[in-house]
Scaffold this active site. Structure first.
Site, PDB file in Angstrom:
ATOM      1  N   ASP A   1      13.314 -26.398 -35.708  1.00  0.00           N
ATOM      2  CA  ASP A   1      13.274 -25.135 -36.661  1.00  0.00           C
ATOM      3  C   ASP A   1      14.664 -24.485 -36.765  1.00  0.00           C
ATOM      4  OD1 ASP A   1      10.476 -25.048 -37.465  1.00  0.00           O
ATOM      5  OD2 ASP A   1       9.913 -23.980 -35.361  1.00  0.00           O
TER       6      ASP A   1
ATOM      7  N   LYS B   1      10.678 -16.527 -38.138  1.00  0.00           N
ATOM      8  CA  LYS B   1      10.186 -17.470 -39.171  1.00  0.00           C
ATOM      9  C   LYS B   1       8.755 -17.710 -39.421  1.00  0.00           C
ATOM     10  CE  LYS B   1       8.780 -21.015 -37.814  1.00  0.00           C
ATOM     11  NZ  LYS B   1       8.120 -22.304 -37.122  1.00  0.00           N
TER      12      LYS B   1
END
Length: 291
Positions: free
Chosen positions: A137, A11
């Site tokens: 996240d 990410k």
């Protein structure tokens, strides 16, 4: 049941703004997030096998304490006892505590794998709620697509039409404090919020160069304070920014992984090769970033 494999892609926070501290003590963030096509862990799930977690790979030795994979299995078993769980093999390639969501992406990949293995029960499980409980996240990593994320991470909107970016990800592979992220936010000293800001808008981008210009303009509010906690960030960011081919350089999350954006894969490959020659101890990965 046959083994199910899910990629746990890196990410990358192309932008990260901190709008303030909420009354509950959490920070209100706004971030444009994309995922790497070519930098990822692999999660292999064997449904129905005796429950176990096995980890190997070049970054496996950096994992300390309870793996988020174990916590994910525990949370799934508590949420829906009828789920078929099993054995998990994690092939760890992404650096740990690196700002690119390695552990969060691993947990999200396992959630997707278990959901695939339990299609008849998928509608009985709050997958997004479990993801939010596992970490800030994990929800966007569960979605596994480019998105604008705000609040504490549970609110997100997919941005599927972003241009694909050519990038180089770089991590100095130095030990970081166990409470790195907490230290970064403490140093930031964000102002208290009286009310939550509205959901952010992300403009449309005609091409990768326009998106890179947006990344330069928005930046990452954590970069300077993160550099005070992990001093190596400054050297990594400077090495990327000094390259004339680099359209934009930035920090992902609270670091220490930085990224450089380039006009195409050839420029990115040349930059990556040069960094490897100059800094062989760094982790360097060339990848496309995008929807």
């Amino acid at each position: 049941m046959p083994e199910i494999t899910e990629l746990a892609r890196a990410k990358v926070n192309l932008t990260l703004r901190v709008r303030g501290r909420r009354p509950d003590g959490y920070h209100h963030l706004e971030s444009l997030i994309v995922f790497a096509a070519d930098a990822a862990d692999a999660v292999r799930f064997t449904p129905g096998a005796p429950r176990s977690v096995r980890v190997s790979g070049p970054q496996a030795g950096a994992i300390v304490g309870t793996n988020l994979i174990d916590k994910t299995l525990d949370r799934l078993a508590a949420a829906e006892p009828r789920l078929t769980l099993g054995a998990v093999y994690l092939e760890k390639h992404l650096p740990v505590a690196a700002g690119i969501g390695g552990g969060s992406s691993d947990a999200a990949a396992l959630l997707r794998a278990v959901r695939r293995a339990n299609s008849s029960l998928a509608g009985e499980v709050d997958w997004e709620g479990i993801a939010a409980e596992l970490g800030a996240d994990v929800p966007v990593c569960l979605a596994d697509t480019a998105a604008v994320v705000w609040g504490t991470g549970a609110q997100l909107r997919a941005v599927p039409d972003l241009p694909v970016l050519s990038a180089v990800l770089v991590n100095p592979l130095r030990p970081v404090p166990a409470d790195k992220t907490a230290q970064v936010f403490a140093r930031l000293g964000a102002q208290d919020l009286s009310a939550p800001p509205p959901a952010p808008d992300v403009p449309a981008f005609p091409d990768a160069k326009a998106l890179a210009a947006y990344v330069r303009a928005e930046g990452n509010d954590l970069r300077q304070v993160a550099g005070a906690v992990v001093p190596e960030i400054a050297a990594v960011h400077a090495a990327l920014a000094a390259d004339a081919r680099c359209l934009a350089a930035g920090l992902s999350g609270a670091g220490p992984t930085c990224f450089g954006l380039y006009a195409g894969p050839e420029a990115a490959a040349a930059a990556a090769a040069e960094l490897v020659r100059r800094q062989p101890e760094w982790w360097v990965a060339q990848s496309a970033l995008g929807p």
